[in-house]
Design an enzyme around this catalytic site. Structure first.
Site, PDB file in Angstrom:
ATOM      1  N   ASN A 118      35.959  34.327  35.253  1.00 16.17           N
ATOM      2  CA  ASN A 118      36.609  35.524  35.819  1.00 16.17           C
ATOM      3  C   ASN A 118      35.750  36.698  35.037  1.00 16.17           C
ATOM      4  O   ASN A 118      35.163  36.535  34.329  1.00 16.17           O
ATOM      5  CB  ASN A 118      38.064  35.609  35.712  1.00 16.17           C
ATOM      6  CG  ASN A 118      39.021  36.563  36.518  1.00 16.17           C
ATOM      7  OD1 ASN A 118      38.390  37.285  37.396  1.00 16.17           O
ATOM      8  ND2 ASN A 118      40.170  36.729  36.202  1.00 16.17           N
ATOM      9  N   GLN A 157      35.535  43.890  34.408  1.00 17.72           N
ATOM     10  CA  GLN A 157      35.202  44.953  35.024  1.00 17.72           C
ATOM     11  C   GLN A 157      36.038  46.143  35.109  1.00 17.72           C
ATOM     12  O   GLN A 157      35.868  47.035  35.701  1.00 17.72           O
ATOM     13  CB  GLN A 157      35.661  44.111  36.524  1.00 17.72           C
ATOM     14  CG  GLN A 157      36.721  44.030  36.938  1.00 17.72           C
ATOM     15  CD  GLN A 157      37.251  43.223  38.269  1.00 17.72           C
ATOM     16  OE1 GLN A 157      36.763  41.987  38.537  1.00 17.72           O
ATOM     17  NE2 GLN A 157      37.401  43.880  39.162  1.00 17.72           N
ATOM     18  N   CYS A 203      34.649  43.405  41.615  1.00 18.67           N
ATOM     19  CA  CYS A 203      34.269  41.792  41.147  1.00 18.67           C
ATOM     20  C   CYS A 203      33.404  41.376  42.237  1.00 18.67           C
ATOM     21  O   CYS A 203      32.832  40.186  41.614  1.00 18.67           O
ATOM     22  CB  CYS A 203      35.525  41.183  41.482  1.00 18.67           C
ATOM     23  SG  CYS A 203      36.276  41.265  43.424  1.00 18.67           S
ATOM     24  N   HIS A 262      39.453  38.417  45.657  1.00 21.09           N
ATOM     25  CA  HIS A 262      38.976  38.397  44.306  1.00 21.09           C
ATOM     26  C   HIS A 262      37.650  37.470  44.289  1.00 21.09           C
ATOM     27  O   HIS A 262      37.698  36.613  44.947  1.00 21.09           O
ATOM     28  CB  HIS A 262      39.906  38.084  43.314  1.00 21.09           C
ATOM     29  CG  HIS A 262      39.367  38.227  42.038  1.00 21.09           C
ATOM     30  ND1 HIS A 262      38.656  39.355  41.565  1.00 21.09           N
ATOM     31  CD2 HIS A 262      39.322  37.695  40.780  1.00 21.09           C
ATOM     32  CE1 HIS A 262      38.573  39.364  40.322  1.00 21.09           C
ATOM     33  NE2 HIS A 262      38.857  38.503  39.709  1.00 21.09           N
TER      34      HIS A 262
END
Length: 543
Positions: free
Chosen positions: A510, A342, A348, A490
């Site tokens: 992630n 990202q 996110c 997150h």
């Protein structure tokens, strides 16, 4: 700020000049010491125990009450050796031994000391420290823009023993302090003879060398050299050069380079110290290691508006945990697209929401599709998201439902890591959402069922800790992690669950590139809903 720094140096020099000449204290050539190494910028307080024997060129240090042992033995083999014995990182039942032997060019002849070389230290006088009367010694060195003040305190009455050693570094180029560490001595005895067993390496261990080249393993084998003996040079600068080459780092000017080196040094100290704690996971140097912790907060971006969303409650009346598998990994089935980065953009939330839609698409059509995060970053502002300044997954779902679907990466364009102009084209949408579902907050059983039956699930987590930024492998459990809705900063994607060596985990994808974690993934502990994986989870149903 420099004026005040200069005045303080002149004041110290003047004070020292007005005092009678006093030689620095000397201590025995062998001793036993205990204390704590404190690194305020890394928020670390690391207990240590030292056995030092200069006459026989040997020392033994253990950290965290015996979890990690380092032996420096100049009296072994032809050129000496250094050994490190630690618990196996994710297996608390075993120990690992690493060994670096000295060579003709680099013999191991000097054991690591717990006391600094006091050459050049000037007696300042008697002061009070933490309610104790002590003698104060100061040495100030300056190299280019850096000024380093080393302060050593001893008891003021017999027996003279060390009390504290402090380093404070100031860089006039940065206009700020670049380093600080404190060594507190809680016990010191240089009179009682040491025993052979104090330096005995455990028998029957098979030691191995560190894999691969580089200076990092030398720092790991002797983490106190730069702190106790700065006169021997700074290995972190060499490691930083290796780091820049590995990750292709380039900085604008000398000031930024100096700043990044300072962040890097603190982060590496933190990483190595945490790895000495025998945790269920391991940290490593990654592409984020030159970042300040405030900067790391810019690569999260999940907001919490406390507004009720339009999601349905999860109906599990016809579903039971015993009917789902004990372990699942949707990557194996093909439901998960590749890990992306990202970048320095708080987007996110767009990765979490597109990830669960991609999984639902695979389950429905048997095909993997790469959806566009940039589409959501650019276009969902009117629904309460703020592009690179943060957002919420459910607001992305609402925008998709209202606007007829979401375009794929190929149709909309590649992710650019910044806000762009919305150019959404409804005729090119790839996935359409019928509705979305909220898993009951904190219900880990429901979350398992959701992952097993609905595919990858978007979840929020507390990713505010340095330990998460530098996670490498193992089951991540952070004792300071929060799990309330306000703690979740997150958005990530839960793509499975399982058990590793007796520890239940969520398999989480992630969006910080494959340089982070285990190829971009982390195993997150189920214990006590650590870091809030089950606090705010959502999935979608497609049209």
């Amino acid at each position: 700020m420099d004026i005040f720094k200069t005045l303080s140096i002149l004041l110290l020099a003047g004070l020292a000049a007005s005092l009678p000449a006093v030689s620095p204290p000397t201590f025995g050539s062998s001793y036993h010491a205990r204390g704590n190494l404190k690194l305020p910028y890394a928020e670390l307080d690391e207990p240590f125990e030292f056995y030092f024997d200069a006459n026989n060129s040997r020392s033994h240090i253990n950290f965290y009450h015996g979890l990690d042992h380092i032996y420096t033995r100049g009296d072994m083999y032809k050129y000496g050796t250094t050994l490190k014995i630690s618990p196996e990182t994710v297996d608390t039942s075993g120990k690992a031994c690493f060994q670096i032997n000295g060579t003709a060019d680099a013999p191991v002849v000097t054991p690591q000391n717990a006391l600094p070389d006091l050459t050049g230290f000037k007696f300042v006088g008697a002061v009070e420290l933490n309610g104790q009367k002590v003698n104060k010694w100061v040495n100030i060195t300056k190299v280019y823009s850096r000024s380093s003040t080393y302060t050593f305190y001893t008891t003021s009455s017999e027996p003279i023993v060390p009390v504290q050693y402090v380093m404070m570094g100031y860089d006039s180029l940065l206009g700020s302090h670049y380093d600080k560490y404190i060594v507190e001595y809680t016990f010191f005895d240089d009179h009682t003879p040491l025993k052979e067993s104090d330096f005995a390496v455990p028998e029957g261990m098979k030691c191995r060398s560190f894999p691969g080249p580089g200076v990092e393993h030398h720092i790991v084998m002797n983490p106190l050299q730069e702190i106790i003996n700065p006169e021997k040079g700074d290995r972190y600068e060499q490691l930083f050069d290796e780091y820049k080459n590995q990750f292709g780092k380039n900085y604008e000017d000398k000031k930024e380079h100096t700043q990044r080196l300072s962040h890097f040094r603190q982060n590496v100290r933190y990483i190595h110290s945490k790895n000495r704690q025998n945790l269920s996971y391991r940290l490593s140097i990654n592409h984020l290691a030159d970042q300040h912790k405030d900067e790391l907060g810019m690569i999260t971006g999940r907001l919490n508006s406390h507004e009720p969303n339009n999601g349905k409650p999860f109906d599990t009346s016809t579903l039971r945990l015993r009917d789902v598998p004990d372990t699942i990994d949707w990557r194996i089935a093909g439901a998960v697209t590749q890990v992306k980065d990202q970048a320095v953009c708080g987007s996110c939330w767009s990765f979490g929401s597109t990830g669960t839609i991609e999984g639902a698409y695979f389950l429905k059509y048997g095909k993997r599709v790469r959806l566009s995060q940039q589409n959501l970053v650019d276009c969902s502002w009117a629904y309460g998201n703020n592009g690179c300044d943060g957002g919420e997954e459910w607001r992305a779902y609402d925008w998709i439902m209202k606007n007829g679907g979401l375009q794929g990466e190929e149709e909309y364009g590649a992710y650019i890591g910044q806000n762009g102009k919305c150019h959404f084209n409804e005729s090119l949408v790839v996935a359409k959402i019928k509705d979305y579902t909220n898993v009951t907050s904190g219900n880990q059983t429901e979350l398992k069922i959701a992952i097993a039956t609905k595919g990858p699930v978007a979840v929020g987590i507390d990713a505010s800790h340095l330990s998460f930024a530098f996670y490498a492998d193992g089951v991540y459990f952070e004792k300071d992690c929060g799990n309330t809705p306000d703690d979740l900063d997150h958005a990530v994607l839960a793509v499975g669950y399982g058990n590793y060596k007796g520890q239940d985990y969520w398999l989480v994808k992630n969006s910080w590139s494959t340089y982070w974690g285990n190829d971009g993934y982390v195993l997150m502990s189920l214990k006590d809903n650590n870091c809030g994986v089950a606090t705010d989870a959502t999935f979608v149903d497609l049209k």
